[in-house]
Design a protein around this motif. Structure first.
Motif, PDB file in Angstrom:
ATOM      1  N   GLN A 250       1.789   6.066   1.958  1.00  0.00           N
ATOM      2  CA  GLN A 250       2.918   6.151   1.022  1.00  0.00           C
ATOM      3  C   GLN A 250       3.712   7.447   1.213  1.00  0.00           C
ATOM      4  OE1 GLN A 250       0.606   5.349  -2.665  1.00  0.00           O
ATOM      5  NE2 GLN A 250       2.086   3.690  -2.977  1.00  0.00           N
ATOM      6  N   GLY A 266      -1.298  -4.762  -5.033  1.00  0.00           N
ATOM      7  CA  GLY A 266      -0.156  -4.888  -5.938  1.00  0.00           C
ATOM      8  C   GLY A 266       0.809  -3.725  -5.789  1.00  0.00           C
ATOM      9  N   MET A 267       0.270  -2.530  -5.700  1.00  0.00           N
ATOM     10  CA  MET A 267       1.097  -1.332  -5.571  1.00  0.00           C
ATOM     11  C   MET A 267       1.885  -1.349  -4.264  1.00  0.00           C
ATOM     12  SD  MET A 267      -0.287   2.601  -5.565  1.00  0.00           S
ATOM     13  CE  MET A 267      -1.490   2.226  -4.289  1.00  0.00           C
ATOM     14  N   LYS A 269       2.605  -3.996  -2.356  1.00  0.00           N
ATOM     15  CA  LYS A 269       3.533  -5.124  -2.300  1.00  0.00           C
ATOM     16  C   LYS A 269       4.895  -4.754  -2.885  1.00  0.00           C
ATOM     17  CE  LYS A 269       0.974  -9.513  -2.306  1.00  0.00           C
ATOM     18  NZ  LYS A 269       1.942 -10.388  -1.645  1.00  0.00           N
ATOM     19  N   SER A 270       4.896  -3.875  -3.866  1.00  0.00           N
ATOM     20  CA  SER A 270       6.147  -3.506  -4.538  1.00  0.00           C
ATOM     21  C   SER A 270       6.860  -2.335  -3.879  1.00  0.00           C
ATOM     22  CB  SER A 270       5.848  -3.160  -6.002  1.00  0.00           C
ATOM     23  OG  SER A 270       4.982  -2.033  -6.094  1.00  0.00           O
ATOM     24  N   ASP A 271       6.299  -1.818  -2.780  1.00  0.00           N
ATOM     25  CA  ASP A 271       6.892  -0.672  -2.091  1.00  0.00           C
ATOM     26  C   ASP A 271       7.709  -1.170  -0.901  1.00  0.00           C
ATOM     27  OD1 ASP A 271       7.492   1.630  -0.641  1.00  0.00           O
ATOM     28  OD2 ASP A 271       5.562   2.581  -1.067  1.00  0.00           O
ATOM     29  N   PRO A 272       9.040  -1.073  -0.944  1.00  0.00           N
ATOM     30  CA  PRO A 272       9.866  -1.612   0.148  1.00  0.00           C
ATOM     31  C   PRO A 272       9.706  -0.878   1.474  1.00  0.00           C
ATOM     32  CG  PRO A 272      11.213  -0.353  -1.394  1.00  0.00           C
ATOM     33  CD  PRO A 272       9.854  -0.478  -2.016  1.00  0.00           C
ATOM     34  N   GLU A 322      -6.391 -12.023  -8.359  1.00  0.00           N
ATOM     35  CA  GLU A 322      -4.972 -11.691  -8.414  1.00  0.00           C
ATOM     36  C   GLU A 322      -4.201 -12.123  -7.161  1.00  0.00           C
ATOM     37  OE1 GLU A 322      -2.162  -7.830  -9.582  1.00  0.00           O
ATOM     38  OE2 GLU A 322      -4.327  -7.596  -9.302  1.00  0.00           O
ATOM     39  N   SER A 511       7.539  -0.103   7.067  1.00  0.00           N
ATOM     40  CA  SER A 511       8.447  -1.231   7.294  1.00  0.00           C
ATOM     41  C   SER A 511       9.406  -0.996   8.461  1.00  0.00           C
ATOM     42  CB  SER A 511       9.247  -1.523   6.013  1.00  0.00           C
ATOM     43  OG  SER A 511       9.963  -0.378   5.601  1.00  0.00           O
TER      44      SER A 511
END
Length: 529
Positions: A250, A266-267, A269-272, A322, A511
């Protein structure tokens, strides 16, 4: 130099790059990676450990590669010829193959390497057993003369799993058979930088400038097609703590993390700025019985347990609820979605469970309350969860279960004991079969039914052994599939182990990177978007 002179010099240097005919040096491209564990053993012939196989993919090449459909294609080979009776194969090496020490790759190197690999690899042993003679006809051609047809010869040479048939120099391949090679000289797209290797900290690979990729008509697909290294260096940073690894990704301190725990999905997945990569081949959690000792030397007991196992319960305990897209509760003998997977008998593995019938079956099997030792590796979350679910299940169906908790290293040693439980033995243990080794019968250790020579658990099944050999001799894919249907039905009959479900490992990369292969971390395909 004073500040004014420095600014003048700096401006002149910058201006020079704008002049015609002056080329700017390309920036060095590096990829920083956190592997799932530390690299300790370098020789892929001496272990099936995933980390060593990933290392081998960097350094070595194979005569054939596998595409995403697990079909072989020439890689180091230019091609091959096979006689009509299937008893003689001649493989020709392609031009431009060079080892990292500068020496040319010869057929003699390939012959020595294949012999060394075949001494330990399950599929290699089968190939060697079918081979009357393997020789180098010249520096460019090697010949197999077979005792009987072996239709899977190219599959054997192209497998990227278990222990791959890595080609190394003859001088290394002909060394002591009982000692791992420590000098990492391959002909793959990256060089192992031994002088920068710090065990427990980092592993460094540099692009091999002498590597000549194939010029195929199709793009890279798994280990087939052109291997084009798009980065100058790949650096593995060993970070045992998963939370620390995710935090480093991150913070853009690294470019990728091999294994992401469910807690972080989850954390991320939400980070572009981060992309998640689901591996195409899962790890299959299994329950394994000691079939040398009662009560599971009795097949009726093993069948009763099979009828009680609910894969959904195990998968939710191991993975949570989840993110169901990262696990499957319909796992048979072979990996879902691959050529050998079959629905034959799946109702016996995943159908509705009736515990009253199970209790009656246990009674009919003659069980009289004998103590059952269940090994619980508390420091291995997936198998610890499987052990807890099993202990609860055994109590519900009336078994006298003795849960013995230990660390994973002790569990691995303990499961090798063939002694009765009164002398430190065991009855039930857990492990995982990595996805590549569930593709077919060749590398599937849990399928062997050769008694005390089999994998720990030591099942005996003459029929499984016969079917496995039939698969090696099968003339085509359709015949192989039919045999695998019979193998799955025989596993349900003999119960050498019970599949508990499939979990797909998730990797995370920045990414800005693309073309990360989902089968294995093959860094020769990765490039910046």
């Amino acid at each position: 130099m004073d500040r004014r002179k420095f600014l003048i010099a700096s401006s002149a240097s910058a201006a020079a790059f704008t002049l015609p005919g002056v080329l700017r040096a390309a920036p060095r491209v590096e990829f920083r990676w956190i592997p799932q564990t530390d690299l300790t053993l370098l020789d892929p012939t001496f272990t099936t450990a995933t980390i060593t196989q990933n290392h081998a993919q960097m350094v070595f090449d194979t005569l054939y590669g596998m595409d995403a459909s697990y079909q072989p294609h020439p890689q180091m080979a230019a091609g091959h010829q096979m006689d009509a009776d299937g008893l003689r194969w001649v493989i020709t090496l392609r031009e431009g193959l060079v080892f990292h020490d500068g020496s040319p790759v010869r057929a003699q190197d390939a012959v020595a390497s294949i012999r060394r690999w075949a001494l330990r690899d399950l599929m290699g042993k089968s190939l060697l057993g079918a081979t009357a003679e393997m020789t180098a006809l010249s520096d460019k051609q090697l010949e197999f003369k077979l005792k009987k047809p072996f239709p899977l010869l190219l599959h054997a040479l192209g497998r990227q799993t278990g222990s791959m048939a890595a080609i190394l120099p003859e001088r290394l391949a002909t060394g002591p058979e009982d000692k791992p090679v420590t000098e990492m000289i391959g002909s793959g797209p990256f060089r192992f930088m031994r002088d920068q290797w710090v065990s427990g900290s980092r592993v460094v690979y540099e692009k091999f400038q002498g590597y000549v990729p194939r010029k195929d008509s199709f793009p890279p697909s798994f280990s087939a097609g052109p291997k084009i290294a798009h980065m100058d260096e790949v650096r593995w940073n060993v970070v045992p703590d998963r939370a620390t690894a995710v935090a480093a990704l991150q913070a853009h301190e690294v470019d990728g993390v091999e294994q992401v725990d469910n807690d972080f999905l989850g954390m991320l997945k939400s980070d572009p700025s981060i992309a998640l990569v689901k591996r195409s081949l899962p790890t299959v959690a299994i329950m394994r019985f000691n079939q040398l000792q009662p009560p599971f030397d009795n097949v009726l007991m093993r069948r009763a347990i099979l009828a009680s196992v609910n894969q959904t319960e195990y998968m939710t305990a191991i993975n949570g609820t989840e993110f169901p897209e990262y696990w499957s509760d319909r796992m048979g003998v072979f990996v879902i979605g691959t050529p050998m997977a079959t629905e034959a008998g799946m109702d016996k593995l995943t159908g509705k469970r009736d515990l009253d019938k199970v209790r009656a079956a246990i009674k009919a099997a003659g069980y009289k309350g004998e103590r059952i030792v269940l090994i619980d590796p508390a420091d291995f979350p997936a198998y610890h969860a499987a052990a807890l679910v099993t202990a609860d299940l055994f109590k519900r169906i009336g078994l006298n279960v003795d849960v013995q908790t230990m660390d994973w290293g002790t569990a691995v040693q303990r499961r090798n004991s063939q002694e009765p439980i009164s002398k430190g033995g065991w009855n039930v243990a857990f492990t995982g079969l990595t996805g590549p080794n569930n593709l077919d019968p060749a590398g599937h250790l849990a399928l062997r039914g050769n008694g005390k020579q089999a994998w720990w658990g030591w099942p005996t099944s003459a029929r499984l052994e016969e079917l496995r050999q039939d698969w090696f001799n099968a003339p085509d894919l359709a015949s192989q599939k039919k045999i695998c249907e019979q193998i799955q039905l025989q596993v349900i009959e003999d119960v050498p182990y019970i599949p508990l479900g499939a979990s797909y490992q998730v990797s995370a990369i920045g990414s800005e990177w693309k073309d990360f292969q989902p089968q294995l971390p093959l860094f020769y395909t990765v490039r910046k978007a």
